[in-house]
Design an enzyme around this catalytic site. Structure first.
Site, mmCIF file in Angstrom:
data_model
loop_
_atom_site.group_PDB
_atom_site.id
_atom_site.type_symbol
_atom_site.label_atom_id
_atom_site.label_comp_id
_atom_site.label_asym_id
_atom_site.label_seq_id
_atom_site.Cartn_x
_atom_site.Cartn_y
_atom_site.Cartn_z
ATOM 1 N N ASP A 97 -3.974 -29.874 43.237
ATOM 2 C CA ASP A 97 -5.112 -29.675 44.144
ATOM 3 C C ASP A 97 -4.808 -28.783 45.347
ATOM 4 O OD1 ASP A 97 -6.708 -31.225 42.545
ATOM 5 O OD2 ASP A 97 -6.282 -33.067 43.628
ATOM 6 N N HIS A 219 -8.160 -32.111 31.960
ATOM 7 C CA HIS A 219 -6.700 -32.257 32.052
ATOM 8 C C HIS A 219 -5.919 -31.121 31.414
ATOM 9 C CE1 HIS A 219 -8.026 -36.201 33.281
ATOM 10 N NE2 HIS A 219 -6.852 -36.351 33.847
HETATM 11 O O1 F6P Z 1 -5.324 -35.357 42.295
HETATM 12 C C1 F6P Z 1 -5.143 -34.436 41.282
HETATM 13 C C2 F6P Z 1 -6.228 -34.466 40.247
HETATM 14 O O2 F6P Z 1 -5.856 -33.504 39.363
HETATM 15 C C3 F6P Z 1 -7.678 -34.227 40.677
HETATM 16 O O3 F6P Z 1 -8.059 -32.921 40.911
HETATM 17 C C4 F6P Z 1 -8.397 -34.855 39.513
HETATM 18 O O4 F6P Z 1 -9.681 -35.208 39.844
HETATM 19 C C5 F6P Z 1 -7.565 -36.045 39.232
HETATM 20 O O5 F6P Z 1 -6.253 -35.703 39.590
HETATM 21 C C6 F6P Z 1 -7.621 -36.556 37.840
HETATM 22 O O6 F6P Z 1 -6.954 -37.766 37.809
HETATM 23 P P1 F6P Z 1 -6.881 -38.675 36.511
HETATM 24 O O7 F6P Z 1 -5.793 -38.103 35.659
HETATM 25 O O8 F6P Z 1 -6.543 -40.020 37.034
HETATM 26 O O9 F6P Z 1 -8.217 -38.594 35.843
#
Ligand code: F6P
Length: 289
Positions: A97, A219
């Site tokens: 981020d 992801h």
């Molecule tokens: O904090 C980093 C981040 O990549 C955010 O931008 C994103 O919303 C989040 O993690 C996703 O997290 P998770 O893997 O728990 O869905």
């Protein structure tokens, strides 16, 4: 100096999941994404009782200092250990981020941006060839740093971020005026914290009648082989943080400002909000639709 790796982050500290590490432990990982030590969210560590267990494990193993790599949550944990127990810690900013104060870049951001740009480049082929509007959602729950950088580098016509009030009517009118000039395809990048791509797409289709598509990169942006920039950044920050710890520094985070490596108090890092770069927003406006 002997080194141990703590598996699963703070959860591993509470559960005493430590593995001995030496230079061979990191052989061949420079091109890998993710983490060989794995990661976890620890509810126990959020409570004082859990942190006391973690401290007891650190003492039992005669561990003298901790280097913590991560974002807001990880660095807050490091700060708490230093404040509550006076335990020597150094933080290293790791987050796609890029929302950590005290450093221009956090590890992972450049890779995530490049992944998003590659996706935008591929999508543009269909957008252009089929006269379509594409709404591409990138990560960023609380900020639009990935969206801004990927939008600029990917030549997006509009970038929607949480820091700027959502104005879809304006996007519609800009789409209409560019259509009048004969430009029928557009890429709109939206940070997940600003709006969902599906909602933006539905709104634009309804208001303008253009054929639109939406895509969530999700992801995809959190994995894959790191860019050269991220590899070198990680090496520099890791070595710098370790050196600082050995020199007796604690409760600080290693960062990079311009070409300089810096170390700043975690209290400052965690208490400071990073704002969007106005110059980049201006550039997006200048390049848009
Ligand atoms: O904090 C980093 C981040 O990549 C955010 O931008 C994103 O919303 C989040 O993690 C996703 O997290 P998770 O893997 O728990 O869905």
């Amino acid at each position: 100096v002997a080194v141990v790796g703590v598996q699963h982050g703070y959860e591993g500290l509470v559960k005493d999941e430590c593995v001995p590490m030496d230079a061979a432990s990191v052989g061949g990982i420079i091109s890998m994404g993710g983490t060989i030590l794995r990661s976890a969210r620890s509810l126990e560590f959020r409570e004082r009782a859990g942190r006391e267990v973690a401290m007891a494990n650190l003492r039992k193993r005669k561990i003298e200092g901790l280097v913590v790599i991560g974002g807001d949550g990880s660095l807050t944990g490091a700060y708490t250990l230093a404040e509550e127990f006076g335990f020597p810690v150094m933080g290293v900013p790791g987050s796609i981020d890029n929302d950590i104060a005290g450093t221009d870049y956090s590890i992972g951001f450049d890779t995530a941006v490049n992944t998003a740009v590659e996706a935008i480049d591929r999508i543009r082929d269909t957008a252009y060839s089929h006269d379509r509007v594409f709404v591409i959602e990138v990560m960023g729950r609380r900020n639009g740093f990935i969206a801004i950088e990927a939008g600029l580098a990917g030549g997006a016509e509009a970038v929607l971020i949480p820091e700027v009030p959502l104005d879809l009517a304006r996007v519609c009118s800009e789409l209409a005026s560019s259509a009048k000039r004969g430009k029928l395809s557009s890429i709109i990048v939206v940070a997940e914290g600003a709006a969902r791509a599906a909602d933006v797409k539905a709104f634009l289709e309804k208001q303008t009648g253009y054929e639109a598509r939406d895509l969530v990169l999700g992801h995809m942006q959190r994995g894959g082989s790191p860019t050269a920039f991220d590899r070198v950044l990680a090496l520099k920050l890791g070595a710098f943080a370790t050196r600082k710890l050995l020199e007796g520094h604690s409760g600080e985070m290693a960062g990079v400002e311009g070409v300089r490596l810096v170390s700043q108090p975690l209290g400052y890092v965690l208490g400071t909000t990073t704002g969007v770069d106005r110059a980049r927003l201006e550039l997006i406006r200048a390049m848009s639709i």
